[in-house]
Enzyme design. Structure first.
Site, mmCIF file in Angstrom:
data_model
loop_
_atom_site.group_PDB
_atom_site.id
_atom_site.type_symbol
_atom_site.label_atom_id
_atom_site.label_comp_id
_atom_site.label_asym_id
_atom_site.label_seq_id
_atom_site.Cartn_x
_atom_site.Cartn_y
_atom_site.Cartn_z
ATOM 1 C CB SER A 121 -0.981 0.008 1.175
ATOM 2 O OG SER A 121 -0.460 -0.625 2.286
ATOM 3 C CG HIS A 143 -3.253 -0.888 -3.308
ATOM 4 N ND1 HIS A 143 -3.404 0.456 -3.063
ATOM 5 C CD2 HIS A 143 -3.253 -1.473 -2.088
ATOM 6 C CE1 HIS A 143 -3.489 0.664 -1.769
ATOM 7 N NE2 HIS A 143 -3.409 -0.487 -1.153
ATOM 8 C CD GLU A 155 -4.419 3.181 -5.864
ATOM 9 O OE1 GLU A 155 -4.068 2.586 -4.824
ATOM 10 O OE2 GLU A 155 -4.396 4.416 -5.948
ATOM 11 C CG ASN A 193 -2.939 4.705 1.318
ATOM 12 O OD1 ASN A 193 -3.967 4.731 2.000
ATOM 13 N ND2 ASN A 193 -2.288 3.581 1.080
#
Ligand code: NAD
Length: 288
Positions: A121, A143, A155, A193
Site C-alpha cells: 500500500s 493494490h 488500483e 492513500n
C-alpha cells in the site's frame, strides 16, 4: 491465448487471505504460502467464516463454497509455487522482506508471462521491481482493498519498468476476479492513500485542536460527505501505526513536511493505542 489458471498468493494474512478467497471463488486454483506456521489454519478458518456469510446471504451456494475451499492449497515452501502462472505478494509491509522475496521469485519463476504483482500500500513499485533484476518488467502493483471480498477496487500501478502487456493482463485479471481496476502512477501513496491519508491526518489535527469531539468529527464527515464511516473510525480500522507509516512515506516520497503525521496520531501509537487490533485507538473495542 494467455490465461491465468493457478495463482500464487504470498502471505496468508488479512489481505493475502482475502485475495486467495476471491481468486478461488472466481474459479482459479490458488497456492498460498506464508512463513508463519499458524497462518494457514487461521486463513482457512477465516475463509470458512467469510464464505459461510456469503452462503447465508444467498450470494453463493454451499456447493460453490465447498468448491472454492477445495481450490485453495496452502504450501510450506516457496518452491511449491513453481506451477503458478501469476503471483500476488501480500506479505508484511516491509521493503526489505518484499525485495528479498521478489529477488527469489525472479530466479524461481522464469516464464516471461508470469506477472509478479505486489499488494503493497505504500512501498515504491519501481523500487520493488528493481529488486527483481531481469524480471523487473513483470513486476506490477495490484493494490486490493480491505476487506478484499467486499471491496470493488483494485488500483493498478505500473512500475517504471513494467511492460505494457503485464499492465493489460493485470487489468484483465482484476476484472475476472470481479473487481474494478483503475490505474495510478507509481508516486508515493498512489491515489488512494495520497488522498485518504491526509484527510485522516487532518481529522486528528481537528481532534487535537478541539475543533470537535471524535464522535462529532466522524458524524459530520459521515453525514456531510456520505462516507460509510468517519475518518477517525476508519483510522482505527486501518491501524494507527499503519497511518503513521503511510504519512511518513508521503512526507519522504513527496519531500514535503505538510504530510508529516499529526502529533496526536503519533502519541496514540506510542501509547500502544493502535486501533481495533489492539482493542483501543481513538475509540475502545472491548473484546477485540
Ligand atoms: P498481515 O499482517 O495480516 O499479513 C501479512 C502476512 O505475511 C502474515 O501472515 C505473515 O506471517 C506473512 N509474512 C511475513 N513475512 C513473510 C515472508 N517472508 N514470506 C511469506 N509470508 C510472510 O498484513 P496485511 O494487512 O494482510 O497486509 C499485507 C500487505 O497488504 C502489506 O503490504 C499491506 O501494506 C498491504 N495492504 C494492506 C491493507 C490493509 O488494510 N490491511 C490494504 C491494502 C494493502
Amino acid at each position: 491465448m494467455f490465461e491465468v489458471k493457478t495463482i500464487a498468493v504470498l502471505g496468508a494474512g488479512q489481505m493475502g487471505g482475502g485475495i486467495a478467497q476471491v481468486a478461488a471463488v472466481a474459479g482459479l486454483d490458488v497456492l498460498v504460502y506464508d512463513s508463519f506456521p499458524g497462518a494457514a489454519e487461521k486463513c482457512q478458518s477465516t475463509h470458512r467464516k467469510s464464505l459461510g456469510k456469503f452462503v447465508e446471504k444467498g450470494k453463493l451456494s454451499q456447493a460453490e463454497m465447498d468448491a472454492a475451499l477445495g481450490r485453495v492449497r496452502h504450501v510450506t515452501s516457496l518452491d511449491a509455487l513453481a506451477g503458478a502462472d501469476w503471483v500476488v505478494e501480500a506479505v508484511v509491509e516491509d521493503a526489505r522482506v518484499k525485495k528479498e522475496l521478489f529477488s527469489k521469485l525472479s530466479s524461481m519463476l522464469k516464464r516471461e508471462d508470469i506477472a509478479l504483482a505486489t499488494n503493497t500500500s505504500s512501498i515504491s513499485i519501481t523500487e520493488i521491481a528493481a529488486s527483481a533484476g531481469a524480471s523487473a518488467g513483470r513486476v506490477v502493483g495490484m493494490h486490493f482493498f480491505n476487506p478484499v471480498p467486499l471491496m470493488a477496487l483494485v488500483e493498478v500501478i505500473p512500475a517504471m519498468q513494467t511492460s505494457k502487456e503485464i499492465v493489460e493482463r493485470t487489468v484483465a485479471l482484476a476484472t475476472r476476479l470481479g473487481k474494478t481496476p483503475l490505474k495510478a502512477n507509481d508516486r508515493a501513496g498512489f491515489v488512494s492513500n495520497r488522498v485518504l491519508m491526509p484527510m485522516i491526518n487532518e481529522a486528528f489535527y481537528a481532534l487535537m485542536e478541539g475543533v470537535a469531539e471524535a464522535e462529532a468529527i466522524d458524524g459530520i464527515m459521515k453525514l456531510g460527505c456520505n462516507f460509510p464511516m468517519g475518518p477517525l473510525r476508519l483510522a482505527d480500522f486501518i491501524g494507527l501505526d499503519t497511518c503513521v507509516h503511510i504519512m511518513n512515506v508521503l512526507a519522504d516520497g513527496l519531500n514535503n513536511d505538510r504530510y508529516r503525521a499529526c502529533p496526536l496520531l503519533k502519541q496514540l501509537v506510542t501509547a500502544g493505542r493502535l486501533g481495533d487490533k489492539s482493542g483501543r485507538g481513538v475509540y475502545e473495542y472491548p473484546g477485540k
